[in-house]
Design a protein around this motif. Structure first.
Motif, PDB file in Angstrom:
ATOM      1  N   PHE A 372       0.792  -1.232   0.000  1.00  0.00           N
ATOM      2  CA  PHE A 372       0.000   0.000   0.000  1.00  0.00           C
ATOM      3  C   PHE A 372       0.821   1.278   0.000  1.00  0.00           C
ATOM      4  O   PHE A 372       0.296   2.357   0.247  1.00  0.00           O
ATOM      5  CB  PHE A 372      -0.952  -0.021   1.194  1.00  0.00           C
ATOM      6  N   ASP A 376      -2.018   1.301  -7.433  1.00  0.00           N
ATOM      7  CA  ASP A 376      -2.538  -0.030  -7.749  1.00  0.00           C
ATOM      8  C   ASP A 376      -1.644  -0.840  -8.679  1.00  0.00           C
ATOM      9  O   ASP A 376      -1.991  -1.966  -9.053  1.00  0.00           O
ATOM     10  CB  ASP A 376      -3.959   0.050  -8.309  1.00  0.00           C
ATOM     11  N   LEU A 381      -0.020  -6.213  -4.390  1.00  0.00           N
ATOM     12  CA  LEU A 381      -1.475  -6.148  -4.279  1.00  0.00           C
ATOM     13  C   LEU A 381      -2.096  -7.429  -4.822  1.00  0.00           C
ATOM     14  O   LEU A 381      -1.660  -7.959  -5.850  1.00  0.00           O
ATOM     15  CB  LEU A 381      -2.012  -4.936  -5.030  1.00  0.00           C
ATOM     16  N   PHE A 415      -5.175   4.206   1.297  1.00  0.00           N
ATOM     17  CA  PHE A 415      -5.189   3.287   0.167  1.00  0.00           C
ATOM     18  C   PHE A 415      -5.674   1.904   0.607  1.00  0.00           C
ATOM     19  O   PHE A 415      -6.481   1.253  -0.070  1.00  0.00           O
ATOM     20  CB  PHE A 415      -3.796   3.201  -0.454  1.00  0.00           C
ATOM     21  N   TYR A 419      -8.805  -0.026  -0.912  1.00  0.00           N
ATOM     22  CA  TYR A 419      -8.567  -1.256  -1.662  1.00  0.00           C
ATOM     23  C   TYR A 419      -9.263  -2.446  -1.005  1.00  0.00           C
ATOM     24  O   TYR A 419      -9.849  -3.302  -1.684  1.00  0.00           O
ATOM     25  CB  TYR A 419      -7.060  -1.527  -1.758  1.00  0.00           C
TER      26      TYR A 419
END
Length: 500
Positions: A372, A376, A381, A415, A419
């Motif tokens: 993070f 993205d 991730l 974030f 997410y």
């Protein structure tokens, strides 16, 4: 390649509850296996099982083959008749939530010495025959390990290259005389290893019979003060006096601004190649016997490794050197066929590391706590994961997920909330859920994250020499709702092979 979806828990056996100062291969381990089954898990991942070295680190063992005598189940030795129940009165200073190594080591060693004395004094029976068979089958490492331990003790734990010259150079006559001189101590260390291995395989068989597979950990490097380096000096970068020329570590990274100076002697890979990588093949053969899967720590060192001159104050002045690369893994493939290996491919990863990993179809690792810091496109991730991956919320080198969250930057928090679709109230469970739902065939969670524990329960802080590897938990910390929630997530994401 790991092809079936499953999940597991990261927990070192010493972290288990138990009344003798640290977790071991006894009742707590069997109870934990049963808990893994109830929670729908498939894997139990642990740290290296060797004797602990400097700073009580399991990554600094004095043997690549020996087990940790501190993990021997003392209560089982009572059932064998080698200890009495009265021998096992716990030290009242033992702590339930951390391992006080300075207390645990002498307590356990003293009991093991009592057990060995009774074992060798008893009339010969089937146990003695099993012991002899073990000594014969493990002779290739056990003889020199036991001798190393005995000589080290008599030389007041000096570095092995400060022992008498004839022992440093391993002159056959001097070795033979030492084996006779220290025969009782040698037999004691062999007895301890037999107990460890015997108990380990009983536990492993119990776990496997219940669908639990063990993930072990093999450090790429070995400790200088080890039976391996003393016995196989030509395989390591040593000078004429036996001192390391260059030592292992990593350059400045996420964990340390000055890098990490581990201090392990580095391999002479050209010499290993000329032997057909015999020592490494024997090492992995042993690991594949002990474990169902093997995580090789610092996998990138097989492609390139960081070499720092011995005596340097930190790792900044090192340089990258070429490792053995695919030649070593082709030798592994020829010896074993399928390679049940997880590549710890963290840190500064270059294309040749990825090529080496992928050529042999080895799963790499992803750490959600690393995901993070930017955007993205971050490699860690979950939407970037592939099936042949082992994903973690964090490892033993990371903070707990709650601890990470409490110290995360505002950007990381914002974030992560976006997410993960999280409100931040149970960030550990939101992270576990995201990994469990991902494409990675294997996901592993530190037990601390299942219990929602903070930074006080961290296992290791890389670059700090003291206070690591001590964490323990109590069974009452592990609540029924946590077990049920983990089992439910595991089943809903098709990671429980017991659920149709």
């Amino acid at each position: 390649m790991i092809s079936a979806r499953a999940s597991g828990i990261l927990l070192h056996p010493t972290s288990l509850p138990g009344q003798f100062g640290s977790g071991d291969l006894g009742t707590g381990s069997y109870k934990f296996v049963d808990w893994l089954v109830s929670a729908g898990q498939t894997y139990w991942q642990m740290l290296p099982l060797g004797e602990v070295g400097a700073g009580n680190s399991p990554y600094a063992s004095n043997s690549a083959f020996a087990g940790n005598h501190l993990m021997i189940d003392l209560e089982e030795l009572v059932t064998q008749g080698w200890l009495d129940a009265s021998d096992l009165i716990p030290n009242p200073e033992f702590n339930a939530d951390h391992v006080h190594f300075d207390l645990v080591k002498p307590y356990r060693i003293e009991r093991l010495q009592r057990a060995a004395l009774r074992f060798f004094s008893a009339p010969r029976n089937s146990a003695h025959s099993e012991y002899i068979e073990f000594c014969i089958s493990e002779k290739h490492w056990l003889d020199d390990f036991a001798l190393f331990k005995a000589v080290e003790h008599h030389e007041q734990f000096q570095a092995w290259n400060h022992w008498p010259e004839e022992l440093v150079r391993r002159e056959p006559r001097a070795i033979a005389e030492a084996r006779l001189r220290y025969v009782d101590e040698i037999e004691f260390h062999k007895f301890c290893q037999w107990c460890f291995y015997r108990q380990w395989f009983l536990l492993k068989n119990y776990a496997n019979a219940r669908g639990i597979r063990i993930i072990g950990d093999v450090p790429i490097f070995v400790s200088y003060q080890s039976a391996d380096v003393w016995e196989h000096q030509a395989l390591f970068e040593l000078d004429a006096s036996g001192n390391p020329i260059v030592v292992a570590g990593v350059p400045p990274d996420y964990f340390s601004e000055t890098g990490q100076l581990w201090g392990n002697p580095l391999y002479r890979w050209d010499v290993h190649a000329r032997t057909g990588y015999t020592w490494w093949i024997k090492r992995l053969e042993q690991a594949f016997r002990l474990f169902d899967l093997v995580r090789i720590d610092h996998f990138r060192g097989f492609a390139n490794y960081w070499a720092t001159p011995a005596g340097a104050p930190n790792a900044i002045g090192g340089e990258w050197m070429p490792g053995p690369g695919e030649n070593l893994f082709e030798a592994f493939q020829q010896a074993f066929g399928e390679l049940p290996i997880i590549a710890e491919d963290l840190g500064l990863i270059t294309p040749n590391v990825i090529e080496l990993r992928d050529k042999f179809n080895l799963p790499g690792m992803r750490i959600l706590q690393f995901a993070f810091g930017d955007n993205d496109s971050n490699y860690f991730l979950p939407h970037h994961y592939i099936a042949n991956t082992v994903a973690y919320t964090g490892t033993h080198d990371n903070d707990t997920s709650l601890g990470w969250w409490n110290s995360a930057t505002e950007h990381e928090k914002k974030f992560a909330l976006f997410y993960l679709g999280s409100e931040g109230k149970e960030i550990n469970w939101d992270m576990i859920d995201a990994l469990s739902a991902s494409a990675a065939n294997t996901v592993v969670f530190p037990l601390q994250d299942v219990m929602g524990l903070n930074s006080e329960h961290r296992m290791n802080f890389p670059g700090t020499p003291l206070g690591n590897w001590e964490w323990r938990f109590s069974w009452n910390w592990l609540q029924n709702w946590q077990t049920e929630k983990l089992e439910g997530l595991t089943a809903s994401h098709h990671r429980n092979p017991r659920v149709p």
